[in-house]
Scaffold this motif. Structure first.
Motif, PDB file in Angstrom:
ATOM      1  N   ILE A 274     -10.742   4.888   1.325  1.00 39.27           N
ATOM      2  CA  ILE A 274     -11.015   3.924   2.391  1.00 39.27           C
ATOM      3  C   ILE A 274     -12.405   4.143   2.977  1.00 39.27           C
ATOM      4  O   ILE A 274     -12.848   5.277   3.175  1.00 39.27           O
ATOM      5  CB  ILE A 274      -9.892   4.023   3.474  1.00 39.27           C
ATOM      6  CG1 ILE A 274      -9.980   2.916   4.502  1.00 39.27           C
ATOM      7  CG2 ILE A 274      -9.841   5.384   4.148  1.00 39.27           C
ATOM      8  CD1 ILE A 274      -8.703   2.747   5.329  1.00 39.27           C
ATOM      9  N   LYS A 275     -13.087   3.018   3.195  1.00 42.58           N
ATOM     10  CA  LYS A 275     -14.425   3.040   3.802  1.00 42.58           C
ATOM     11  C   LYS A 275     -14.437   2.031   4.936  1.00 42.58           C
ATOM     12  O   LYS A 275     -13.661   1.078   4.913  1.00 42.58           O
ATOM     13  CB  LYS A 275     -15.461   2.605   2.763  1.00 42.58           C
ATOM     14  CG  LYS A 275     -15.887   3.675   1.795  1.00 42.58           C
ATOM     15  CD  LYS A 275     -17.169   3.196   1.065  1.00 42.58           C
ATOM     16  CE  LYS A 275     -17.761   4.307   0.227  1.00 42.58           C
ATOM     17  NZ  LYS A 275     -16.899   4.683  -0.902  1.00 42.58           N
ATOM     18  N   ALA A 276     -15.348   2.206   5.867  1.00 45.96           N
ATOM     19  CA  ALA A 276     -15.448   1.245   6.971  1.00 45.96           C
ATOM     20  C   ALA A 276     -15.733  -0.151   6.418  1.00 45.96           C
ATOM     21  O   ALA A 276     -16.550  -0.320   5.519  1.00 45.96           O
ATOM     22  CB  ALA A 276     -16.566   1.674   7.927  1.00 45.96           C
ATOM     23  N   GLY A 277     -15.021  -1.130   6.936  1.00 46.59           N
ATOM     24  CA  GLY A 277     -15.312  -2.528   6.595  1.00 46.59           C
ATOM     25  C   GLY A 277     -14.847  -2.995   5.229  1.00 46.59           C
ATOM     26  O   GLY A 277     -15.160  -4.103   4.805  1.00 46.59           O
ATOM     27  N   GLN A 278     -14.119  -2.152   4.500  1.00 46.08           N
ATOM     28  CA  GLN A 278     -13.671  -2.565   3.163  1.00 46.08           C
ATOM     29  C   GLN A 278     -12.161  -2.423   3.028  1.00 46.08           C
ATOM     30  O   GLN A 278     -11.551  -1.590   3.683  1.00 46.08           O
ATOM     31  CB  GLN A 278     -14.332  -1.677   2.091  1.00 46.08           C
ATOM     32  CG  GLN A 278     -15.805  -1.935   1.940  1.00 46.08           C
ATOM     33  CD  GLN A 278     -16.436  -1.008   0.909  1.00 46.08           C
ATOM     34  OE1 GLN A 278     -15.744  -0.417   0.080  1.00 46.08           O
ATOM     35  NE2 GLN A 278     -17.742  -0.886   0.972  1.00 46.08           N
ATOM     36  N   ASP A 279     -11.616  -3.227   2.135  1.00 49.02           N
ATOM     37  CA  ASP A 279     -10.188  -3.107   1.850  1.00 49.02           C
ATOM     38  C   ASP A 279      -9.977  -1.801   1.081  1.00 49.02           C
ATOM     39  O   ASP A 279     -10.705  -1.522   0.137  1.00 49.02           O
ATOM     40  CB  ASP A 279      -9.759  -4.317   0.994  1.00 49.02           C
ATOM     41  CG  ASP A 279      -8.321  -4.686   1.272  1.00 49.02           C
ATOM     42  OD1 ASP A 279      -7.841  -4.428   2.389  1.00 49.02           O
ATOM     43  OD2 ASP A 279      -7.659  -5.223   0.364  1.00 49.02           O
ATOM     44  N   PRO A 280      -9.007  -0.977   1.491  1.00 46.75           N
ATOM     45  CA  PRO A 280      -8.823   0.303   0.789  1.00 46.75           C
ATOM     46  C   PRO A 280      -8.209   0.121  -0.596  1.00 46.75           C
ATOM     47  O   PRO A 280      -7.531  -0.871  -0.857  1.00 46.75           O
ATOM     48  CB  PRO A 280      -7.857   1.060   1.706  1.00 46.75           C
ATOM     49  CG  PRO A 280      -7.121   0.015   2.455  1.00 46.75           C
ATOM     50  CD  PRO A 280      -8.066  -1.143   2.606  1.00 46.75           C
ATOM     51  N   ARG A 281      -8.459   1.114  -1.433  1.00 51.07           N
ATOM     52  CA  ARG A 281      -7.787   1.148  -2.736  1.00 51.07           C
ATOM     53  C   ARG A 281      -6.584   2.064  -2.570  1.00 51.07           C
ATOM     54  O   ARG A 281      -6.720   3.210  -2.124  1.00 51.07           O
ATOM     55  CB  ARG A 281      -8.743   1.726  -3.782  1.00 51.07           C
ATOM     56  CG  ARG A 281      -8.451   1.306  -5.215  1.00 51.07           C
ATOM     57  CD  ARG A 281      -9.487   1.930  -6.146  1.00 51.07           C
ATOM     58  NE  ARG A 281      -9.449   3.401  -6.031  1.00 51.07           N
ATOM     59  CZ  ARG A 281      -8.683   4.176  -6.810  1.00 51.07           C
ATOM     60  NH1 ARG A 281      -7.926   3.649  -7.742  1.00 51.07           N
ATOM     61  NH2 ARG A 281      -8.679   5.498  -6.650  1.00 51.07           N
ATOM     62  N   ILE A 282      -5.401   1.549  -2.883  1.00 55.98           N
ATOM     63  CA  ILE A 282      -4.174   2.294  -2.597  1.00 55.98           C
ATOM     64  C   ILE A 282      -3.429   2.610  -3.885  1.00 55.98           C
ATOM     65  O   ILE A 282      -3.224   1.734  -4.724  1.00 55.98           O
ATOM     66  CB  ILE A 282      -3.251   1.480  -1.653  1.00 55.98           C
ATOM     67  CG1 ILE A 282      -3.992   1.146  -0.359  1.00 55.98           C
ATOM     68  CG2 ILE A 282      -1.953   2.245  -1.346  1.00 55.98           C
ATOM     69  CD1 ILE A 282      -3.410   0.007   0.424  1.00 55.98           C
TER      70      ILE A 282
END
Ligand code: MN
Length: 405
Positions: A274-282
């Motif tokens: 997870i990064k600020a402003g981005q959809d996380p990869r789960i």
């Protein structure tokens, strides 16, 4: 930042009075390997660390050992909130010595986590229900709402406890807290929420105990904080993405099967990049099933004894359901128990009585018929019209809201 989300460990939980600590110990060993292998920066445990407010000493020792080990001298952050099974004060009693290991424990919704250094991480800002944490240059704003019982919830909302506020539903009040705390989220921070609540329409199982029937302690899905990039939930024991929302709201579930209602799905935790402003990869990481719970449906006592003999080496917990037209003698029970250890229950199903629980019949019956036979099976009498009507109303209401995504 790479985050691992898990919950509902229920250390010290037993099954039909039999301890599961050995399996839990095996799980924790593997859990440590997963954390190391995936190079996790932050581990989130969303409540129900223990099964009771007064856990066995061995369970406490296991808990302290694992969080110390995985924190790796404070290189990792471990964020823990209390669930409905934990005693909040007791869970966090070791906080003063946990801080330098990077371990953050939050007991109550109204708790304000102390600012300062936690291992390699810093809590730069905090208040009732949120923290801003910084680790190796990355910042995360995290809403933390440990299990909000009615009383604990009202302690947070104490600023406007007038009559009107008290009348608002549980769901609305939780929603209000999330909304208020969401104001702390920023564009340059990773925005997460952690809680131990029941979201309406999610799948429950038999081991969660007081699942709030009637919905008094249930939260509507549209009350979740909309700006959260990931919502790490605890409470339900089946891993699942919350339905009816496009938000990344997940229950990680429990690491072990804690009841026979949980034998049809695997257990896991979630790892997110997870990064600020981005959809996380789960990604879901599957857990091993150390000792499966099995239900053996046997045709007669001889069949049951044969099954015990064939599976005597197998490491499993067994519920024996024996269709029979006579009672099962103590001698037969002894024979079975001698052949197969870890039989949890031997249940005779007297022929003729089992009809309504046979799954092949269930599909052919309407909800009304099923309810009637279940009610009759449990209470011995037909349900009254009013009860039946109420049940069907609830069913239909639920059906409309279901939105599989
Ligand atoms: Mn739980």
């Amino acid at each position: 930042m790479r985050i691992l989300h898990t919950s509902d460990w229920h250390l010290g939980k037993s099954l039909e009075g039999v301890s599961r600590l050995d399996e839990q110990e095996l799980f924790l060993k593997d859990f440590k390997k997963i954390v190391e292998k995936y190079n996790i920066d932050m581990v989130i445990i969303s409540g129900d660390i223990y099964d009771s407010g007064n856990p066995p000493a061995r369970a406490e020792r296991m808990f302290y050992r694992i969080i110390k080990d995985i924190s790796d001298n404070g290189k990792r952050i471990i964020l823990i909130i209390s669930g409905n099974h934990d005693s909040p004060n007791r869970l966090v009693a070791a906080s003063p010595i946990a801080k330098e290991h990077g371990i953050v424990m939050v007991d109550l919704p109204k708790t304000v986590v102390k600012k300062g250094q936690y291992g390699d991480a810093f809590i730069n800002d905090s208040g009732e229900g949120y923290i801003e944490i910084e680790l190796r240059g990355e910042k995360a704003v995290i809403i933390v709402l440990p299990y909000p019982s009615e009383k604990r919830l009202n302690e947070v909302l104490s600023y406007d406890l007038n009559e009107e506020a008290k009348r608002r539903s549980y769901s609305d009040r939780v929603g209000e807290i999330f909304e208020k705390l969401s104001l702390k989220y920023r564009d340059d921070t990773i925005n997460i929420a952690v809680s131990h609540i029941f979201i309406c329409g999610s799948d429950s199982s038999d081991s969660e105990r007081p699942i709030e029937l009637g919905g008094s302690l249930a939260v509507d899905v549209d009350k979740l904080p909309k700006r959260a990039q990931y919502i790490a939930l605890g409470h339900l024991h089946k891993p699942q993405k919350v339905r009816g929302t496009s938000l990344n709201a997940y229950y990680s579930g429990s690491p072990l099967q804690y009841s026979k209602s949980e034998i049809n799905y695997a257990k896991c935790c979630y790892v997110l990049d997870i990064k600020a402003g981005q959809d996380p990869r789960i990604e879901s990481i599957m857990f091993h099933n150390y000792k499966p719970i099995e239900i053996w449906k046997c045709n007669g006592i001889d069949d049951a004894i044969k099954k015990c003999e064939e599976n005597r080496e197998k490491n499993s917990w067994v519920y024996l359901e024996i269709r029979t037209d006579s009672f099962i003698s103590q001698e037969d029970i002894k024979t079975m128990r001698n052949l197969k250890k870890d039989i949890l229950e031997i249940k005779p199903i007297i022929l003729g009585e089992e009809e309504i629980i046979e799954s092949e019949n269930i599909k052919d019956k309407s909800m009304e018929q099923l309810f009637e036979s279940f009610y009759k099976f449990q209470r011995g009498v037909e349900p009254e019209e009013e009860v039946k009507k109420l049940f069907l109303e609830i069913c239909h209401g639920e059906g409309e809201e279901k939105d599989e995504t």
